[in-house]
Design an enzyme around this catalytic site. Structure first.
Site, PDB file in Angstrom:
ATOM      1  CG  ASP A  16      -2.131   0.921   0.998  1.00 44.43           C
ATOM      2  OD1 ASP A  16      -2.072   1.756   0.062  1.00 44.43           O
ATOM      3  OD2 ASP A  16      -3.115   0.837   1.751  1.00 44.43           O
TER       4      ASP A  16
HETATM    5  C1  BGC Z   1      -4.905   3.375   0.022  1.00 44.84           C
HETATM    6  C2  BGC Z   1      -5.031   2.367  -1.102  1.00 44.84           C
HETATM    7  C3  BGC Z   1      -4.864   3.071  -2.422  1.00 44.84           C
HETATM    8  C4  BGC Z   1      -3.526   3.782  -2.429  1.00 44.84           C
HETATM    9  C5  BGC Z   1      -3.252   4.531  -3.727  1.00 44.84           C
HETATM   10  C6  BGC Z   1      -3.642   4.209  -0.076  1.00 44.84           C
HETATM   11  O1  BGC Z   1      -3.625   5.238   0.851  1.00 44.84           O
HETATM   12  O2  BGC Z   1      -4.934   2.712   1.266  1.00 44.84           O
HETATM   13  O3  BGC Z   1      -6.269   1.732  -1.038  1.00 44.84           O
HETATM   14  O4  BGC Z   1      -4.979   2.178  -3.475  1.00 44.84           O
HETATM   15  O5  BGC Z   1      -3.494   4.728  -1.378  1.00 44.84           O
HETATM   16  O6  BGC Z   1      -4.095   5.614  -3.847  1.00 44.84           O
END
Ligand code: BGC
Length: 757
Positions: free
Chosen positions: A231
């Site tokens: 993530d």
């Molecule tokens: C989120 C993810 C997301 C990623 C990219 C993160 O903060 O938890 O779900 O895909 O950002 O935007």
């Protein structure tokens, strides 16, 4: 085109290889131009594209391209429709190809442990079977276009509070039965190209460096073939992560972590084979996309129509005391600003820059019988006297009133959790005021997670629209006026109040959250506790009625390797065409271990014309009956009876059928000095030994009588036969020694004999 990736990797420098293991920027992977490795782009997802070009960020602060906002997971899961989810994924896959996106970051399948989690709107369900089936279908749809998905957030990411450092402390059986199976099903059925590891720690180890999770379970057990990405910002120790199975760090880490990888290879603390393998996995997915570019012609309009269809198939009619559908000749008043400005998606990284939004006012424009009064603002909790007065006056003179209520954006979002489960006070107050002057009231809810409904007994209609995507208004109008028959059912329980929720005492705690409720999440808990709920899991009404009949099973006795086919006939007994979601739950009658009263193991959605009958069909296997036995590190179902429950919801079981399962799986015996007599007597392999010990005990203490206890002597009052039996059952074997009933050597011989059975 067949590529020899190993050969390609041989030509890469150490720096190029390390570079492949982290992003170029927020949304791109690095490429190596001289070797023809393209730099590909990834993007959120999953209910639409959030492709950012300039000034990228991952929190939705900057605009992204105009795209179609489909219904978020909270709503689409209520469709209980695999085919629809496949079509949804197919549309996303086409849009992604047309927009040069190699991977769409989703679906998000974390289990809804508490109604308070700020991202519940992005998650499918409280039930792992439903979440897994829904995700697998969506992934299959996207990936038919050679665009990857990134199933997330792996794993046990069930709150936003301290999400980047908190440890989710979950026992293994609970992980295996509740928090992991949605990922497992999706991996086994649809092989997502990528998996996104979560921010949190799992039992004290960051998911991003958890080798058990990322390698032992995901790859070795489930057979995952793609690559794991972090993530955004979830990496703690880069080299430890790479060793544990985290191939790609996202986004870019300014070269710092790439350098750590390089240093580790150079100083020998990281085997370069580990790096090569990670690069190979990443390249494999890059080329899976790059070698299969498709010319895609999609139109925003056609996808808008699909967004409308998904919303229509998913919204859940919860209450209807002959008040819906609305009729064109009725004098209707719409109250609440959500009618003009619907809340149709949640905030954070999944936020779509919708190319258009239809409110219900847009959808019914020109209908002279409908009046709109604002009543309250959609974006704040503030009771405004004049607005309220106007609404109450209008309500008084109407035939029917529809109140469009819901949660303002600020009430729920990625990044933080809710602190309560209430609607804004101003809305609850106005609803009560309207009910006091008007009996024909329908409430439509726009929310990403359940709300308490103090006024529920007093309204005649309730439609859970959740977050409906950009076509929400058109979908709502069709349902409210009966052009479309609602057919969604709840993918989560709506509890009466927050404190009823099993995670109430532990949710959102500081550095570590203990998942003390274990397996008992959602309906598994409310059912076991026999608690009232506002609406149960799997519940939803229709404008027609359905009758269930003729439950059949392909065999009444099954073995480990059999599959069981279950069928049931469903008849539309009303006068409107409609769709029914038939649910199959399994109940374990063997008493082998503490289990929920029932668990969802199948569902089927059937479309029926008035008077028509169709057969819903389900396939069960050993796993459908099994629980996770940590002692054998495997799924286990004891020989015995199980009940198949066919229901219209988790609390509306219409038909049941017992089946007998015979398993050849034997649990290893581990009998020792502290094994109890009762335990010996409950396993057929050890019953003879148990009886032998019991007889010795009975001879020692005096055997209990079978006749009712009529002896009024004081010794019998002090120690009844029941107590005697219970004491003997809980007696550890070491006591037969200390009572002098057997010698130590003989007892040890017996134990050895038992354990070698
Ligand atoms: C989120 C993810 C997301 C990623 C990219 C993160 O903060 O938890 O779900 O895909 O950002 O935007």
């Amino acid at each position: 085109m067949e590529r020899n990736l190993k050969e390609l990797i041989d030509q890469m420098t150490l720096e190029e290889k390390a570079g492949m293991c982290s992003g170029l920027d927020f949304w791109h992977l690095k490429g190596v131009e001289r070797l023809g490795i393209p730099s590909v782009m990834v993007s959120d997802g999953p209910h639409g594209l959030r492709k950012q070009d300039e000034a990228a960020d991952h929190l939705g602060i900057n605009d992204s391209i105009k795209a179609v906002c489909f219904p978020p997971a909270v709503l689409s899961a209520c469709s209980f429709d695999r085919e629809l989810m496949r079509t949804f994924g197919d549309a996303i896959g086409k849009e992604a190809q047309a927009n040069d996106l190699s991977v769409v970051l989703g679906p998000a399948v974390n289990i809804k442990r508490s109604p308070l989690c700020g991202r519940n709107f992005e998650y499918y369900s409280e039930d792992p079977y439903l979440a897994g089936e829904t995700a697998a279908a969506f992934i299959e749809g996207v990936q038919t276009h050679h665009v990857g998905t990134s199933i997330k957030h792996f794993a046990a990411n069930n709150q936003e509070y301290n999400r980047m450092s908190c440890s989710s402390n979950v026992d293994e059986r609970t992980l295996r039965e509740i928090y992991l199976p949605a990922f497992e099903t999706a991996v086994k059925k649809s092989q997502p190209y990528t998996v996104m590891c979560s921010y949190n720690k799992l039992n004290g180890t960051f998911a991003s460096e958890n080798a058990w999770l990322l390698t032992s379970v995901l790859r070795d057990e489930w057979g995952f073939e793609g690559y794991v990405m972090s993530d955004w910002g979830a990496v703690n120790e880069r080299v430890a992560g790479l060793k544990a199975g985290l191939e790609l760090e996202m986004p870019a880490s300014g070269g710092i972590n790439d350098q750590e990888i390089i240093n580790a290879v150079k100083d020998g603390s990281l085997d370069k084979a580990v790096l090569n393998q990670a690069v190979e996995r990443i390249l494999c997915i890059i080329f899976q996309y790059a070698d299969h570019r498709e010319e895609q012609k999609f139109t925003l309009e056609a996808d808008h129509a699909l967004a409308k269809q998904i919303a229509q198939e998913s919204m859940v009619l919860l209450k209807n005391e002959s008040v819906l559908p609305l009729a064109n000749e009725e004098k209707i008043v719409f109250i609440g600003e959500f009618a003009a400005k619907p809340r149709y998606q949640g905030g954070g990284s999944s936020h779509i820059n919708s190319y258009k939004v239809s409110s219900i006012l847009d959808a019914i424009a020109g209908q002279p019988n409908i009046t709109y009064v604002k009543g309250f603002s959609a974006d704040k909790d503030s009771y405004e006297e004049t607005l309220a007065e106007e609404a109450v006056n209008a309500a008084q003179n109407a035939d029917k009133v529809v109140i469009f209520a819901g949660l303002p954006d600020s009430f729920e979002s990625e990044g933080y959790d809710r602190t309560h489960m209430r609607l804004p006070d101003c809305q609850n107050r106005l609803i009560e005021e309207i009910i006091s002057v008007q009996s024909e009231v329908i409430v439509v809810l726009h929310n990403g997670s359940p709300v308490e409904m103090p006024w529920l007994p007093k309204v005649k209609g309730l439609l859970e629209a959740y977050l409906g995507g950009q076509a929400v208004g058109e979908a709502l109008a069709d349902i409210l006026f009966g052009k479309v028959n609602p057919s969604g059912k709840l993918a989560e329980t709506l509890p009466c109040k927050l404190s009823d929720n099993p995670s109430y005492l532990t949710f959102g705690n500081g550095e570590a959250v203990e998942y003390n409720e274990g397996l008992f999440v959602g309906y598994r808990y409310y059912d076991k506790k026999e608690m009232p709920v506002a609406f149960p899991f799997g519940y939803g009404l229709s404008y027609t009625t359905f009758v269930y009949s003729n439950l059949t099973v392909s065999q009444s006795e099954i073995s480990d390797s059999d599959t069981l086919t279950v069928t049931v006939d469903v008849t539309n007994t009303g006068s409107t065409e409609g769709k029914e979601i038939v649910q199959l739950y399994v109940r374990d009658l063997t008493d082998a271990v503490q289990r929920p009263l029932k668990e969802l193991k199948g569902f089927d959605k059937v479309s029926l014309k008035p008077g028509e009958t169709k057969t819903a069909s389900f396939t069960l296997d050993y796993r459908s009956f099994a629980w996770y036995h940590t002692g054998i590190q495997d799924w286990y179902a004891k020989t015995g009876d199980y009940e198949i429950l066919i229901g219209a919801s988790s609390r509306d079981i219409r038909l049941t059928q017992k089946v007998h399962l015979n398993t050849e799986k034997k649990l290893p015996l581990n009998v020792h000095m502290n094994t109890t007599l009762g335990e010996l007597l409950s396993d057929e392999r050890t019953i003879p030994f148990g009886l032998d010990f019991k007889n010795r005990m009975d001879a020692f203490f005096g055997a209990p009588t079978d006749t009712p206890d009529i002896d009024s002597s004081s010794s019998k009052e002090a120690i009844s036969d029941a107590m005697n039996n219970a004491m003997i059952a809980s007696m550890p074997l070491r006591n037969v020694l200390t009572f002098g009933l057997v010698s130590k050597e003989d007892l040890q011989k017996m134990l050895d004999k038992i354990n070698s059975l």
